[in-house]
Design a protein around this motif. Sequence first.
Motif, PDB file in Angstrom:
ATOM      1  N   SER A  35       1.065  -1.154   0.159  1.00  0.00           N
ATOM      2  CA  SER A  35      -0.248   0.047  -0.044  1.00  0.00           C
ATOM      3  C   SER A  35       0.746   1.106  -0.133  1.00  0.00           C
ATOM      4  O   SER A  35       0.623   2.398  -0.831  1.00  0.00           O
ATOM      5  CB  SER A  35      -1.142  -0.157   1.634  1.00  0.00           C
ATOM      6  OG  SER A  35      -1.869  -0.984   1.454  1.00  0.00           O
ATOM      7  N   HIS A  36       1.732   0.917   0.730  1.00  0.00           N
ATOM      8  CA  HIS A  36       2.943   2.350   0.832  1.00  0.00           C
ATOM      9  C   HIS A  36       3.245   2.614  -0.760  1.00  0.00           C
ATOM     10  O   HIS A  36       3.375   3.458  -0.923  1.00  0.00           O
ATOM     11  CB  HIS A  36       4.053   2.112   2.087  1.00  0.00           C
ATOM     12  CG  HIS A  36       4.155   2.175   3.549  1.00  0.00           C
ATOM     13  ND1 HIS A  36       3.342   1.082   3.280  1.00  0.00           N
ATOM     14  CD2 HIS A  36       3.287   3.443   4.265  1.00  0.00           C
ATOM     15  CE1 HIS A  36       3.303   1.194   5.010  1.00  0.00           C
ATOM     16  NE2 HIS A  36       3.168   2.546   5.045  1.00  0.00           N
ATOM     17  N   ALA A  55      -6.927   8.117  -1.608  1.00  0.00           N
ATOM     18  CA  ALA A  55      -7.559   7.449  -1.183  1.00  0.00           C
ATOM     19  C   ALA A  55      -9.034   6.804  -1.921  1.00  0.00           C
ATOM     20  O   ALA A  55      -8.696   5.336  -2.087  1.00  0.00           O
ATOM     21  CB  ALA A  55      -7.985   7.731   0.482  1.00  0.00           C
ATOM     22  N   LEU A  60      -9.124   3.381  -0.266  1.00  0.00           N
ATOM     23  CA  LEU A  60      -8.552   3.026   0.981  1.00  0.00           C
ATOM     24  C   LEU A  60      -9.397   4.288   2.532  1.00  0.00           C
ATOM     25  O   LEU A  60      -9.555   4.758   1.149  1.00  0.00           O
ATOM     26  CB  LEU A  60      -7.088   3.266   1.306  1.00  0.00           C
ATOM     27  CG  LEU A  60      -5.780   2.787   0.002  1.00  0.00           C
ATOM     28  CD1 LEU A  60      -4.758   2.744   0.228  1.00  0.00           C
ATOM     29  CD2 LEU A  60      -6.582   0.678   0.934  1.00  0.00           C
ATOM     30  N   THR A  61      -9.612   4.098   3.025  1.00  0.00           N
ATOM     31  CA  THR A  61     -10.139   4.878   3.983  1.00  0.00           C
ATOM     32  C   THR A  61      -9.746   5.940   4.077  1.00  0.00           C
ATOM     33  O   THR A  61      -7.783   5.704   4.243  1.00  0.00           O
ATOM     34  CB  THR A  61     -10.642   3.830   4.928  1.00  0.00           C
ATOM     35  OG1 THR A  61      -9.583   3.666   6.089  1.00  0.00           O
ATOM     36  CG2 THR A  61     -11.043   2.814   5.287  1.00  0.00           C
ATOM     37  N   THR A  64      -6.851   4.912   7.363  1.00  0.00           N
ATOM     38  CA  THR A  64      -6.029   4.387   6.278  1.00  0.00           C
ATOM     39  C   THR A  64      -4.854   4.959   5.346  1.00  0.00           C
ATOM     40  O   THR A  64      -3.574   5.172   6.168  1.00  0.00           O
ATOM     41  CB  THR A  64      -6.357   3.111   5.272  1.00  0.00           C
ATOM     42  OG1 THR A  64      -7.577   2.600   6.169  1.00  0.00           O
ATOM     43  CG2 THR A  64      -4.893   2.693   4.647  1.00  0.00           C
ATOM     44  N   LEU A  65      -5.193   6.040   5.076  1.00  0.00           N
ATOM     45  CA  LEU A  65      -3.893   6.547   3.953  1.00  0.00           C
ATOM     46  C   LEU A  65      -3.506   7.720   4.818  1.00  0.00           C
ATOM     47  O   LEU A  65      -2.047   7.818   4.702  1.00  0.00           O
ATOM     48  CB  LEU A  65      -4.763   7.683   2.834  1.00  0.00           C
ATOM     49  CG  LEU A  65      -4.033   8.104   1.517  1.00  0.00           C
ATOM     50  CD1 LEU A  65      -3.438   9.288   2.379  1.00  0.00           C
ATOM     51  CD2 LEU A  65      -3.436   6.978   0.988  1.00  0.00           C
ATOM     52  N   SER A  66      -4.087   7.772   6.145  1.00  0.00           N
ATOM     53  CA  SER A  66      -3.161   8.637   6.376  1.00  0.00           C
ATOM     54  C   SER A  66      -2.274   8.238   7.529  1.00  0.00           C
ATOM     55  O   SER A  66      -1.242   8.527   7.206  1.00  0.00           O
ATOM     56  CB  SER A  66      -4.708   9.268   7.920  1.00  0.00           C
ATOM     57  OG  SER A  66      -3.244  10.626   9.017  1.00  0.00           O
ATOM     58  N   TYR A  67      -1.816   7.055   7.989  1.00  0.00           N
ATOM     59  CA  TYR A  67      -1.693   6.086   8.701  1.00  0.00           C
ATOM     60  C   TYR A  67      -0.763   6.188   7.462  1.00  0.00           C
ATOM     61  O   TYR A  67       0.967   6.043   7.805  1.00  0.00           O
ATOM     62  CB  TYR A  67      -1.749   4.398   8.978  1.00  0.00           C
ATOM     63  CG  TYR A  67      -0.956   4.137   9.131  1.00  0.00           C
ATOM     64  CD1 TYR A  67      -0.620   4.087  10.172  1.00  0.00           C
ATOM     65  CD2 TYR A  67      -0.574   2.916   8.712  1.00  0.00           C
ATOM     66  CE1 TYR A  67       0.572   2.757  10.379  1.00  0.00           C
ATOM     67  CE2 TYR A  67       0.417   1.665   8.847  1.00  0.00           C
ATOM     68  CZ  TYR A  67       1.061   1.363   9.810  1.00  0.00           C
ATOM     69  OH  TYR A  67       1.824   0.759  10.182  1.00  0.00           O
ATOM     70  N   LEU A  68      -0.865   5.651   6.483  1.00  0.00           N
ATOM     71  CA  LEU A  68       0.219   4.874   4.796  1.00  0.00           C
ATOM     72  C   LEU A  68       0.938   6.691   5.234  1.00  0.00           C
ATOM     73  O   LEU A  68       2.484   6.297   4.868  1.00  0.00           O
ATOM     74  CB  LEU A  68      -0.542   4.712   3.988  1.00  0.00           C
ATOM     75  CG  LEU A  68      -1.193   3.272   3.529  1.00  0.00           C
ATOM     76  CD1 LEU A  68      -2.177   3.453   2.598  1.00  0.00           C
ATOM     77  CD2 LEU A  68      -0.011   2.203   4.283  1.00  0.00           C
TER      78      LEU A  68
END
Length: 139
Positions: A35-36, A55, A60-61, A64-68
């Motif tokens: 995903s990264h 996202a 992606l949610t 999730t994008l924020s985490y990545l």
Amino acid sequence: MEEQNIFELIHNMDNFTNKLIIQWNKSFNEDLGVSHVLVLSHLNQNGKSRPSDIAKLLGLTPPTLSYLADKLVAKKLAVRMVDEADRRIIYLNITDKGAEVLERAILEGQKLRKNLFQKLTEEDRAQLVNIFEKMNRED
């Protein structure tokens, strides 16, 4: 009987995909997931982008994008940029280091796929291409 075949097919596809991801993670030793790399690839192809747009395009949610994005920024593979006209808008952009890591990820993926597909005969590969083309057609 047909439904069992579909589930068997899905099960085998999932197993193959998981095996491919595990092998790629072992060979691409950057502490990054697929995903990264997909986010880096999007940024490389499209330039700076709003995380919410990335996202949506990648399925992606936003969390999730924020985490990545946090991990990419921490590793200096991407940077957050503020829109000059509207300071509330934040963009994500790839760095030179991110582009280098993306290139290595792409090369590693190509090497892995080449090794996997060499196990197949020329006829098997032609059939597989035909099958994927059929599945990708929008009817």
